[in-house]
Scaffold this motif. Sequence first.
Motif, PDB file in Angstrom:
ATOM      1  N   LEU A 109      11.948  -3.046  -3.254  1.00  0.00           N
ATOM      2  CA  LEU A 109      11.170  -2.160  -2.387  1.00  0.00           C
ATOM      3  C   LEU A 109      10.511  -2.966  -1.279  1.00  0.00           C
ATOM      4  CD1 LEU A 109      10.204   0.841  -2.137  1.00  0.00           C
ATOM      5  CD2 LEU A 109       8.134   0.141  -3.345  1.00  0.00           C
ATOM      6  N   TYR A 110      10.552  -2.401  -0.081  1.00  0.00           N
ATOM      7  CA  TYR A 110       9.859  -3.008   1.067  1.00  0.00           C
ATOM      8  C   TYR A 110       8.729  -2.071   1.477  1.00  0.00           C
ATOM      9  CZ  TYR A 110      14.263  -5.602   1.467  1.00  0.00           C
ATOM     10  OH  TYR A 110      15.368  -6.379   1.215  1.00  0.00           O
ATOM     11  N   ILE A 111       7.510  -2.596   1.520  1.00  0.00           N
ATOM     12  CA  ILE A 111       6.380  -1.752   1.921  1.00  0.00           C
ATOM     13  C   ILE A 111       5.804  -2.303   3.213  1.00  0.00           C
ATOM     14  CG2 ILE A 111       4.191  -0.756   1.192  1.00  0.00           C
ATOM     15  CD1 ILE A 111       4.966  -1.297  -1.679  1.00  0.00           C
ATOM     16  N   ALA A 112       5.871  -1.509   4.282  1.00  0.00           N
ATOM     17  CA  ALA A 112       5.468  -1.995   5.603  1.00  0.00           C
ATOM     18  C   ALA A 112       3.972  -1.821   5.817  1.00  0.00           C
ATOM     19  CB  ALA A 112       6.236  -1.248   6.688  1.00  0.00           C
ATOM     20  N   GLY A 113       3.422  -2.658   6.654  1.00  0.00           N
ATOM     21  CA  GLY A 113       2.009  -2.566   7.006  1.00  0.00           C
ATOM     22  C   GLY A 113       1.446  -3.935   7.290  1.00  0.00           C
ATOM     23  N   CYS A 114       0.330  -3.981   7.989  1.00  0.00           N
ATOM     24  CA  CYS A 114      -0.329  -5.260   8.236  1.00  0.00           C
ATOM     25  C   CYS A 114      -1.812  -5.019   8.418  1.00  0.00           C
ATOM     26  CB  CYS A 114       0.249  -5.964   9.453  1.00  0.00           C
ATOM     27  SG  CYS A 114      -0.471  -7.593   9.722  1.00  0.00           S
ATOM     28  N   PRO A 115      -2.597  -5.010   7.348  1.00  0.00           N
ATOM     29  CA  PRO A 115      -2.156  -5.035   5.962  1.00  0.00           C
ATOM     30  C   PRO A 115      -1.676  -3.653   5.500  1.00  0.00           C
ATOM     31  CG  PRO A 115      -4.540  -4.907   6.058  1.00  0.00           C
ATOM     32  CD  PRO A 115      -4.056  -4.981   7.470  1.00  0.00           C
ATOM     33  N   VAL A 116      -1.054  -3.630   4.329  1.00  0.00           N
ATOM     34  CA  VAL A 116      -0.560  -2.381   3.752  1.00  0.00           C
ATOM     35  C   VAL A 116      -1.739  -1.517   3.300  1.00  0.00           C
ATOM     36  CG1 VAL A 116       0.654  -1.472   1.748  1.00  0.00           C
ATOM     37  CG2 VAL A 116       1.629  -3.365   3.022  1.00  0.00           C
ATOM     38  N   HIS A 117      -1.764  -0.270   3.735  1.00  0.00           N
ATOM     39  CA  HIS A 117      -2.849   0.625   3.316  1.00  0.00           C
ATOM     40  C   HIS A 117      -2.635   1.015   1.844  1.00  0.00           C
ATOM     41  CE1 HIS A 117      -5.431   4.179   3.163  1.00  0.00           C
ATOM     42  NE2 HIS A 117      -6.024   3.709   4.239  1.00  0.00           N
ATOM     43  N   PRO A 118      -3.713   1.159   1.070  1.00  0.00           N
ATOM     44  CA  PRO A 118      -3.542   1.535  -0.347  1.00  0.00           C
ATOM     45  C   PRO A 118      -2.700   2.796  -0.539  1.00  0.00           C
ATOM     46  CG  PRO A 118      -5.814   0.907   0.041  1.00  0.00           C
ATOM     47  CD  PRO A 118      -5.130   0.862   1.378  1.00  0.00           C
ATOM     48  N   LEU A 119      -2.845   3.770   0.342  1.00  0.00           N
ATOM     49  CA  LEU A 119      -2.039   4.995   0.191  1.00  0.00           C
ATOM     50  C   LEU A 119      -0.557   4.691   0.412  1.00  0.00           C
ATOM     51  CD1 LEU A 119      -4.219   7.705   1.974  1.00  0.00           C
ATOM     52  CD2 LEU A 119      -3.722   7.545  -0.465  1.00  0.00           C
ATOM     53  N   THR A 120      -0.269   3.789   1.339  1.00  0.00           N
ATOM     54  CA  THR A 120       1.117   3.390   1.583  1.00  0.00           C
ATOM     55  C   THR A 120       1.685   2.730   0.331  1.00  0.00           C
ATOM     56  OG1 THR A 120       0.438   2.893   3.840  1.00  0.00           O
ATOM     57  CG2 THR A 120       2.601   2.113   3.167  1.00  0.00           C
ATOM     58  N   LEU A 141       8.253  -6.349  -1.918  1.00  0.00           N
ATOM     59  CA  LEU A 141       7.676  -7.101  -0.806  1.00  0.00           C
ATOM     60  C   LEU A 141       6.639  -6.226  -0.113  1.00  0.00           C
ATOM     61  CD1 LEU A 141      10.774  -8.810   0.839  1.00  0.00           C
ATOM     62  CD2 LEU A 141       9.258  -9.669  -0.946  1.00  0.00           C
ATOM     63  N   CYS A 142       5.459  -6.776   0.048  1.00  0.00           N
ATOM     64  CA  CYS A 142       4.339  -5.971   0.517  1.00  0.00           C
ATOM     65  C   CYS A 142       3.790  -6.565   1.813  1.00  0.00           C
ATOM     66  CB  CYS A 142       3.294  -5.970  -0.597  1.00  0.00           C
ATOM     67  SG  CYS A 142       1.882  -4.988  -0.252  1.00  0.00           S
ATOM     68  N   GLY A 143       3.949  -5.849   2.901  1.00  0.00           N
ATOM     69  CA  GLY A 143       3.410  -6.299   4.179  1.00  0.00           C
ATOM     70  C   GLY A 143       4.435  -6.995   5.050  1.00  0.00           C
ATOM     71  N   ALA A 144       4.158  -7.005   6.354  1.00  0.00           N
ATOM     72  CA  ALA A 144       5.096  -7.561   7.330  1.00  0.00           C
ATOM     73  C   ALA A 144       5.403  -9.028   7.055  1.00  0.00           C
ATOM     74  CB  ALA A 144       4.542  -7.392   8.741  1.00  0.00           C
ATOM     75  N   CYS A 145       4.392  -9.808   6.619  1.00  0.00           N
ATOM     76  CA  CYS A 145       4.597 -11.240   6.362  1.00  0.00           C
ATOM     77  C   CYS A 145       5.650 -11.438   5.286  1.00  0.00           C
ATOM     78  CB  CYS A 145       3.308 -11.897   5.885  1.00  0.00           C
ATOM     79  SG  CYS A 145       2.102 -12.096   7.169  1.00  0.00           S
TER      80      CYS A 145
END
Lengths: 487, 251
Positions: B229-240, B200-204
């Motif tokens: 995997l949960y990847i946080a961000g809004c939007p998710v940075h490429p490095l993240t 899951l990519c991003g807060a949404c």
Amino acid sequence: MNWIKTKNNTKVNLNEIPTLKINDLREEIISLNKRPVGFFGKDWGYGTTKLFTILADDQNGDLYISSALFEQSEKEYESLTQVLPSFHIFEREFYEQFGIKPKNHPWLKPLRKNQKDYQFFEMEGEEVHQVAVGPIHAGVIEPGHFRFMCNGETVYHLEIMLGYQNRGIEDLIVKHPTNQLAESICGDSTIAHNLAYSKVIEILKETKITKRAQLIRTLALEMERAAIHIGDLGAIAGDIAYLMGASVFGAIRTLVINTMLEFSGSRFGRGLITVGGVNFDIDDEKIQRAVKTFSKVEKDVERMVKTMLKNTSVMSRLEKTGVVSQEKAHEIGVVGMAARACGIVIDSRFDFPDECFKNLALPRKIFKGKGDVNARFQLRYQETMESLSIAKRILEMLKNGYKEEVFTQNENLLCANSMAISITEGWRGEVVHIALTDGNSNLTRYKIKDPSFNNWYALALAVRNNGVSDFPLCNKSFNLSYCGNDL
Amino acid sequence: MFDTLKSRIYQGNQFIKDIKNAQMREQFRGLPKLCNSKCNNCEACLNICPTGALKLNPLSIDMGKCTFCGACKNACKTGAINFSNFYKLSATSREKLIITENMTEEEFSKVAIEVKKEIKKVFGKSLKLRQVSAAGCNGCEMELNACSNVNFDMGRFGIDFVASPRHADGIVITGPISKNMAYALKDCYKSTPNPKVVILCGACAISGGIFQNSSELDRKFLEKYPIDLYIAGCPVHPLTFINGILGLIGR
């Protein structure tokens, strides 16, 4: 008086808007014959529906507003699309949201909902076949369904079915208006939508923001335009397998959006603009660095575009591919960059300028395009260079003056019984936000019109008589927004 | 031809050599830094947070909801809330995205991602992903595209986005999952051969984010299938994103 005449970034009292019978309004719209920017319903209580119409006079920068009331028993009217095709999608939207049927609409299909009921045009013939693509696409992009009617390689017609992205954002804004929500209407036009939203709320709160804040907002808008255009130059290069261009433009775009990251903490400028001004001031050190970066970007873009366009195999793919004639574009009401590429003179920065842009007194450059992919490529290049030079100029202004606060606190309630309109030229075209309030200062209706809403049909026209393999190229040259359409 | 070569030489090599230790600009809003003792319970942050990511007593931020807009930091008069520029914001379980006072960058890096042996064994050297935008606003999508550009060059780790779920080892979901995309997402998941991962990519995607109260969402998919995997961000940075995936496959 059947119309009330106003300007961009103003509010009008709802009671002053004339209310006509639908047949009279229809006659008025046809006789005025201006471009629609708003055509939406609002629940008016006791089963009645009010239809608001806002037409734009681009030459004089005027907006015309009127309305019609539908009684509970009135469930249809004679469609406008038969006479003015540019209303086709507005009427479909109105029908979908309020169930009032435009009679004799040539193409009354679902817009965002009930996709199962969607009837595709069908062609019959021995060698005719259909190609269906989506909703999930091969690339990392938003969902939408495309149905091609082909004869061999040649596309006769493309039908576009959207609505997969529908998140009910207009209702969400009415319930809980925030800048963050406005930023997420369309993630590639974060600045444009957030700016339009902030202006609408500021108009209703009667907030006057500082000159410095206005400059930073305009700077951000131009940076967004430059960044996305550069990215799309790369995407067009990628779609014709000119990988050098794709790589280089991608790298150059990074410079612009990383400068935005320095200004706002987000690569797309999220969190920068807020109701009342901007959240971050830009200090002289950052300004210096940004000016240097933009000069390098200008040089790099120019160099790469020239190298690319010298290549005959590139030109053979771009020229005469995906043509939309000026006449057709005008007829279906294309706006923004896609319209300018067809040679239509339309740019709400100049037609409906805000105070800040007016003070910059920039000369308007007319683009003479033929409406093909090449025209859209060249226009993007021209606009990138323009935006970068505007950005540099604003940075100089910020360095040399306007030393003031960037945020104005205002706890006012929204003006009651009002309608506020703000038109902002995002990189795709005009972003229109309209807000209505009731007697208790609450938002009761929020209408968003992204330029993609008008322009998707232009893509359908562009691919006619092209090879189906040129579709990605045509698509990228427009780069329309799915969520901007679906809301 | 010579112009193309000249342009190539002029551009040089722009890739980030060490993705795991890449420098992030200090303005980036990453891992929250919270200080309970400074908090006076004024609730200014609660009122301004657009997604309800904040909680008081003790102060915590749920990165799965947070849009990293910085509004709470601006609203906080006592300086109890800050954001560092630490960008490795991925976790293998949902709870670990909830940040409380004592969470440091080192501590978060240590506990957030638990490498599963099976995933490392099967996907450690190569992971092909199918991305599904389920009502994503195009913010995360643009950043995921940027992962493959010449700066971030995710392909060097054997991680790529592929055109079909049939070619994929897993799916990456962006967006809050609209009703209209629910069946397509399920189809895509079913079309991906086993074994597979779901990211899951991003807060949404993680919580519905800014759209969590929308009536047009259908998030049943997430209850049915396990998330890796949960990847946080809004939007998710490429490095993240890249560091999150590298963490997941134990690299």
